[in-house]
Design a protein around this motif. Sequence first.
Motif, PDB file in Angstrom:
ATOM      1  N   ASP A   1       0.851  -1.185   0.000  1.00 29.27           N
ATOM      2  CA  ASP A   1       0.000   0.000   0.000  1.00 29.27           C
ATOM      3  C   ASP A   1       0.892   1.243   0.000  1.00 29.27           C
ATOM      4  N   PRO A   2       1.137   1.807  -1.189  1.00 30.38           N
ATOM      5  CA  PRO A   2       2.031   2.966  -1.276  1.00 30.38           C
ATOM      6  C   PRO A   2       1.611   4.142  -0.395  1.00 30.38           C
ATOM      7  N   ASP A   3       0.298   4.389  -0.282  1.00 33.70           N
ATOM      8  CA  ASP A   3      -0.159   5.509   0.542  1.00 33.70           C
ATOM      9  C   ASP A   3       0.188   5.293   2.014  1.00 33.70           C
ATOM     10  N   GLU A   4      -0.022   4.077   2.493  1.00 33.92           N
ATOM     11  CA  GLU A   4       0.317   3.746   3.879  1.00 33.92           C
ATOM     12  C   GLU A   4       1.821   3.834   4.108  1.00 33.92           C
ATOM     13  N   PHE A   5       2.612   3.374   3.136  1.00 33.56           N
ATOM     14  CA  PHE A   5       4.068   3.448   3.231  1.00 33.56           C
ATOM     15  C   PHE A   5       4.531   4.897   3.366  1.00 33.56           C
ATOM     16  N   LEU A   6       4.007   5.777   2.520  1.00 36.20           N
ATOM     17  CA  LEU A   6       4.375   7.193   2.593  1.00 36.20           C
ATOM     18  C   LEU A   6       4.008   7.791   3.951  1.00 36.20           C
ATOM     19  N   ARG A   7       2.837   7.433   4.432  1.00 38.93           N
ATOM     20  CA  ARG A   7       2.384   7.956   5.729  1.00 38.93           C
ATOM     21  C   ARG A   7       3.271   7.451   6.864  1.00 38.93           C
ATOM     22  N   ASP A   8       3.512   6.140   6.900  1.00 37.73           N
ATOM     23  CA  ASP A   8       4.244   5.542   8.014  1.00 37.73           C
ATOM     24  C   ASP A   8       5.733   5.860   7.990  1.00 37.73           C
ATOM     25  N   GLU A   9       6.336   5.841   6.819  1.00 35.44           N
ATOM     26  CA  GLU A   9       7.790   6.007   6.717  1.00 35.44           C
ATOM     27  C   GLU A   9       8.243   7.459   6.600  1.00 35.44           C
ATOM     28  N   PHE A  10       7.417   8.299   5.966  1.00 35.05           N
ATOM     29  CA  PHE A  10       7.862   9.667   5.664  1.00 35.05           C
ATOM     30  C   PHE A  10       6.911  10.744   6.167  1.00 35.05           C
ATOM     31  N   ASP A  11       5.821  10.334   6.820  1.00 38.91           N
ATOM     32  CA  ASP A  11       4.829  11.279   7.306  1.00 38.91           C
ATOM     33  C   ASP A  11       4.322  12.177   6.179  1.00 38.91           C
ATOM     34  N   LEU A  12       4.067  11.546   5.026  1.00 41.05           N
ATOM     35  CA  LEU A  12       3.547  12.255   3.851  1.00 41.05           C
ATOM     36  C   LEU A  12       2.214  11.659   3.448  1.00 41.05           C
ATOM     37  N   GLU A  13       1.372  12.484   2.893  1.00 42.45           N
ATOM     38  CA  GLU A  13       0.138  12.013   2.269  1.00 42.45           C
ATOM     39  C   GLU A  13       0.356  12.029   0.765  1.00 42.45           C
ATOM     40  N   ALA A  14      -0.240  11.072   0.080  1.00 48.90           N
ATOM     41  CA  ALA A  14      -0.078  10.994  -1.378  1.00 48.90           C
ATOM     42  C   ALA A  14      -0.487  12.312  -2.036  1.00 48.90           C
ATOM     43  N   ASP A  15      -1.505  12.977  -1.479  1.00 48.20           N
ATOM     44  CA  ASP A  15      -1.945  14.266  -2.035  1.00 48.20           C
ATOM     45  C   ASP A  15      -0.851  15.324  -1.956  1.00 48.20           C
ATOM     46  N   ASP A  16       0.087  15.167  -0.988  1.00 49.76           N
ATOM     47  CA  ASP A  16       1.194  16.116  -0.866  1.00 49.76           C
ATOM     48  C   ASP A  16       2.076  16.090  -2.104  1.00 49.76           C
ATOM     49  N   LEU A  17       2.022  14.992  -2.850  1.00 45.16           N
ATOM     50  CA  LEU A  17       2.863  14.824  -4.038  1.00 45.16           C
ATOM     51  C   LEU A  17       2.121  15.144  -5.326  1.00 45.16           C
ATOM     52  N   ALA A  18       0.935  15.714  -5.210  1.00 45.46           N
ATOM     53  CA  ALA A  18       0.116  15.998  -6.393  1.00 45.46           C
ATOM     54  C   ALA A  18       0.832  16.915  -7.386  1.00 45.46           C
ATOM     55  N   ASP A  19       1.688  17.794  -6.894  1.00 42.78           N
ATOM     56  CA  ASP A  19       2.387  18.731  -7.771  1.00 42.78           C
ATOM     57  C   ASP A  19       3.636  18.140  -8.403  1.00 42.78           C
ATOM     58  N   VAL A  20       4.014  16.917  -8.015  1.00 46.21           N
ATOM     59  CA  VAL A  20       5.207  16.271  -8.550  1.00 46.21           C
ATOM     60  C   VAL A  20       4.845  15.593  -9.862  1.00 46.21           C
ATOM     61  N   ASP A  21       5.598  15.890 -10.923  1.00 48.87           N
ATOM     62  CA  ASP A  21       5.371  15.285 -12.229  1.00 48.87           C
ATOM     63  C   ASP A  21       5.414  13.765 -12.094  1.00 48.87           C
ATOM     64  N   GLU A  22       4.463  13.076 -12.703  1.00 51.52           N
ATOM     65  CA  GLU A  22       4.370  11.619 -12.562  1.00 51.52           C
ATOM     66  C   GLU A  22       5.660  10.922 -12.977  1.00 51.52           C
ATOM     67  N   ASP A  23       6.367  11.436 -13.973  1.00 50.73           N
ATOM     68  CA  ASP A  23       7.619  10.823 -14.415  1.00 50.73           C
ATOM     69  C   ASP A  23       8.720  10.946 -13.360  1.00 50.73           C
ATOM     70  N   ASP A  24       8.591  11.891 -12.445  1.00 50.96           N
ATOM     71  CA  ASP A  24       9.590  12.097 -11.395  1.00 50.96           C
ATOM     72  C   ASP A  24       9.269  11.336 -10.116  1.00 50.96           C
ATOM     73  N   ARG A  25       8.119  10.665 -10.086  1.00 51.65           N
ATOM     74  CA  ARG A  25       7.737   9.903  -8.902  1.00 51.65           C
ATOM     75  C   ARG A  25       8.460   8.573  -8.865  1.00 51.65           C
ATOM     76  N   PRO A  26       8.635   8.012  -7.648  1.00 51.42           N
ATOM     77  CA  PRO A  26       9.225   6.685  -7.556  1.00 51.42           C
ATOM     78  C   PRO A  26       8.391   5.674  -8.354  1.00 51.42           C
ATOM     79  N   GLU A  27       9.040   4.628  -8.815  1.00 51.03           N
ATOM     80  CA  GLU A  27       8.365   3.646  -9.678  1.00 51.03           C
ATOM     81  C   GLU A  27       7.109   3.069  -9.035  1.00 51.03           C
ATOM     82  N   PHE A  28       7.135   2.817  -7.705  1.00 51.26           N
ATOM     83  CA  PHE A  28       5.973   2.205  -7.071  1.00 51.26           C
ATOM     84  C   PHE A  28       4.762   3.119  -7.069  1.00 51.26           C
ATOM     85  N   MET A  29       4.942   4.421  -7.393  1.00 51.42           N
ATOM     86  CA  MET A  29       3.825   5.354  -7.411  1.00 51.42           C
ATOM     87  C   MET A  29       3.335   5.648  -8.818  1.00 51.42           C
ATOM     88  N   GLN A  30       3.937   5.087  -9.807  1.00 49.93           N
ATOM     89  CA  GLN A  30       3.547   5.388 -11.195  1.00 49.93           C
ATOM     90  C   GLN A  30       2.465   4.462 -11.669  1.00 49.93           C
TER      91      GLN A  30
END
Length: 91
Positions: free
Chosen positions: A62-91
């Motif tokens: 669960d990528p969303d849970e991983f971001l929350r637990d490991e980095f204290d990030l919500e997937a929505d926080d990355l909405a401005d990041v170009d999809e090509d620049d995201r880690p492979e597991f998020m593409q």
Amino acid sequence: MASATRNDRTEGVEFYYESDGSVTAKDLETGLARGGETRAEALAQLAEVLELHEGGGEPIDDPDEFLRDEFDLEADDLADVDEDDRPEFMQ
């Protein structure tokens, strides 16, 4: 960055000493690199990256849970990041 490569090697590790005092270790076969405050730290980081590159590690269910637990990030926080620049597991 200064290079320590000699004789056009294609195997082994090359170290780069950065102006801020950190060290980057680069695997010559794969081109993967990681840095740290010391050579030992850079090598440890590089070893982890190489293991993951070779298929090691555990899958992320669960990528969303991983971001929350490991980095204290919500997937929505990355909405401005170009999809090509995201880690492979998020593409």
